[in-house]
Design a protein around this motif. Structure first.
Motif, PDB file in Angstrom:
ATOM      1  N   GLU A 122      12.176  37.113 -13.615  1.00  0.00           N
ATOM      2  CA  GLU A 122      10.734  36.882 -13.479  1.00  0.00           C
ATOM      3  C   GLU A 122      10.251  35.578 -14.115  1.00  0.00           C
ATOM      4  O   GLU A 122       9.481  34.834 -13.478  1.00  0.00           O
ATOM      5  CB  GLU A 122       9.943  38.061 -14.051  1.00  0.00           C
ATOM      6  CG  GLU A 122       8.442  37.876 -13.901  1.00  0.00           C
ATOM      7  CD  GLU A 122       7.645  39.117 -14.256  1.00  0.00           C
ATOM      8  OE1 GLU A 122       6.403  39.027 -14.232  1.00  0.00           O
ATOM      9  OE2 GLU A 122       8.242  40.177 -14.543  1.00  0.00           O
ATOM     10  N   VAL A 144       8.139  32.926 -11.918  1.00  0.00           N
ATOM     11  CA  VAL A 144       6.742  32.644 -12.252  1.00  0.00           C
ATOM     12  C   VAL A 144       6.525  31.149 -12.443  1.00  0.00           C
ATOM     13  O   VAL A 144       5.547  30.569 -11.962  1.00  0.00           O
ATOM     14  CB  VAL A 144       6.322  33.423 -13.515  1.00  0.00           C
ATOM     15  CG1 VAL A 144       4.986  32.907 -14.049  1.00  0.00           C
ATOM     16  CG2 VAL A 144       6.207  34.912 -13.214  1.00  0.00           C
ATOM     17  N   GLU A 159       2.477  33.326 -10.608  1.00  0.00           N
ATOM     18  CA  GLU A 159       2.512  34.740 -10.972  1.00  0.00           C
ATOM     19  C   GLU A 159       1.962  35.666  -9.893  1.00  0.00           C
ATOM     20  O   GLU A 159       2.310  36.853  -9.838  1.00  0.00           O
ATOM     21  CB  GLU A 159       1.710  34.941 -12.268  1.00  0.00           C
ATOM     22  CG  GLU A 159       1.921  36.282 -12.924  1.00  0.00           C
ATOM     23  CD  GLU A 159       1.342  36.330 -14.321  1.00  0.00           C
ATOM     24  OE1 GLU A 159       1.427  37.402 -14.940  1.00  0.00           O
ATOM     25  OE2 GLU A 159       0.817  35.301 -14.791  1.00  0.00           O
TER      26      GLU A 159
END
Length: 372
Positions: free
Chosen positions: A327, A331, A336
């Motif tokens: 993640e 991101v 995001e």
């Protein structure tokens, strides 16, 4: 891509945190315990009656969560058993926990260390040696692809599930369109770029650890690798290929720009045992005590192929474990807003994959002795 800033696992103790989604990595640590035990026993045998009163241990790429201190606990337990059997006085322990500066050291030291110290104190009671126990913990932020410790200051180094991460995204990946890592469609120049970056990084890692370990010191490393000589083998690429499939579909739907996907590659390389051995031998600071390859299920509860009605829950586990790792990189590159959608789709891809294939990862473990 500024990998030292981006490359960290999800912090905290929430649903998508690495702390709560790293059971695969914990299983790897458990599987390597016999190798660690042999390495530490050999360290004691070499030292004999002159074994130091203070033992310095480093865990490199410690991340944040129970696994960090689980590895340390295994190491200390082995030493306690050896000292008890040999009637040695326990050394004082200096424990150095290293990861990149963006690692969640706050949660590590505030949530997990106090629990570990309580358990360690309980463990010592059976040896009636509580008053003799001294264990000092230090956080060491920084890349393990540079010097971290003074010359010949460490006795034992451990690193698990970390060294497949590279110091940077390799240069020259312009031809890797539609992929996020090595794939069957990757041209030879891309595969070569990943391999050469691994060679530079692993050689640098060995060079610096060779300076920091005492002569006769030991190092046990485990990393995700492959059995095959082919770097694009499905055995080491499938989890990244699933992510690439998801992102390509989102490009086709206009949710992600094609140029954005084509410019994204992960700083990662899964070496073969032959490649690991070759770099150790070229660098020259270490003797190989042991080099092993094993298989571990992504789903630690998986015993083989699973029926379709079960695969969805296991797919969630696979997706959330991947999210805990990937993640922060996603991101930083894509923003995001799309992350939940990416991993919902990843779960669907994983469900289909699990229904047809075993979810195996290949683990390479090497035990080394400092000789020069």
């Amino acid at each position: 891509m500024e990998v030292p800033r981006e490359l960290h696992m999800n912090g905290g103790v929430g649903e998508t945190s690495y702390a709560n989604n790293s059971s695969l990595q914990r299983k790897v640590i458990s599987m390597t315990k016999p190798i660690m035990e042999a390495a530490i026993t050999a360290l004691y045998s070499t030292a004999g009656s002159t074994f130091p009163a203070s033992l310095a241990i480093a865990d490199l790429g410690c991340s944040c969560g129970p696994n960090t201190l689980f590895a340390v606990s295994e190491i200390i337990s082995i030493i306690i058993d050896i000292c008890n059997a040999k009637k040695h006085e326990l050394p004082e322990f200096q424990v150095f926990l290293n990861d990149l500066p963006e690692n969640d050291f706050n949660t590590l030291f505030s949530n997990f260390l106090p629990r570990f110290q309580e358990k360690l104190s309980e463990q010592m009671l059976k040896y009636r040696a509580l008053a003799k126990l001294a264990c000092f913990f230090n956080g060491v932020p920084g890349s393990f692809y540079r010097r971290l410790f003074p010359q010949e200051s460490l006795h034992f180094i451990h690193s698990s599930s970390c060294l497949m991460w590279l110091s940077q995204v390799p240069r020259g990946l312009e031809g890797n369109k539609g992929n996020v890592y090595i794939a069957r469609s990757s041209p030879p120049s891309v595969i070569r770029a990943f391999f050469e970056q691994f060679q530079r990084d692993f050689s640098m890692f060995l060079e610096y650890r060779g300076r920091e370990l005492v002569v006769g010191g030991r190092m046990v490393l485990s990393l995700v690798g492959r059995r095959s000589n082919d770097p694009s083998s499905e055995e080491c690429c499938h989890h990244w290929n699933l992510l690439a499939t998801v992102l390509n579909v989102m490009v086709s739907e206009g949710l992600i720009e094609e140029e954005k996907l084509d410019s994204f590659n992960v700083p990662y390389y899964t070496p073969s045992p032959k490649e690991v051995r070759c770099e150790v031998q070229k660098q020259g600071s270490f003797l190989i005590d042991c080099l092993e390859v094993s298989e571990v299920n992504w789903d630690v509860f998986d015993t083989g192929f699973v029926p379709n009605d079960v695969s969805k829950d296991r797919a969630y586990g696979m997706a959330i474990s991947m999210r805990a790792v990937a993640e922060p990189l996603l991101v930083e590159h894509f923003g995001e807003a799309l992350i939940d959608e990416v991993f919902n789709r990843y779960r669907a891809q994983a469900s289909d994959h699990i229904s047809k294939h075993k979810t195996l990862a290949i683990n390479v473990v090497i035990s080394l002795k400092k000789i020069t």
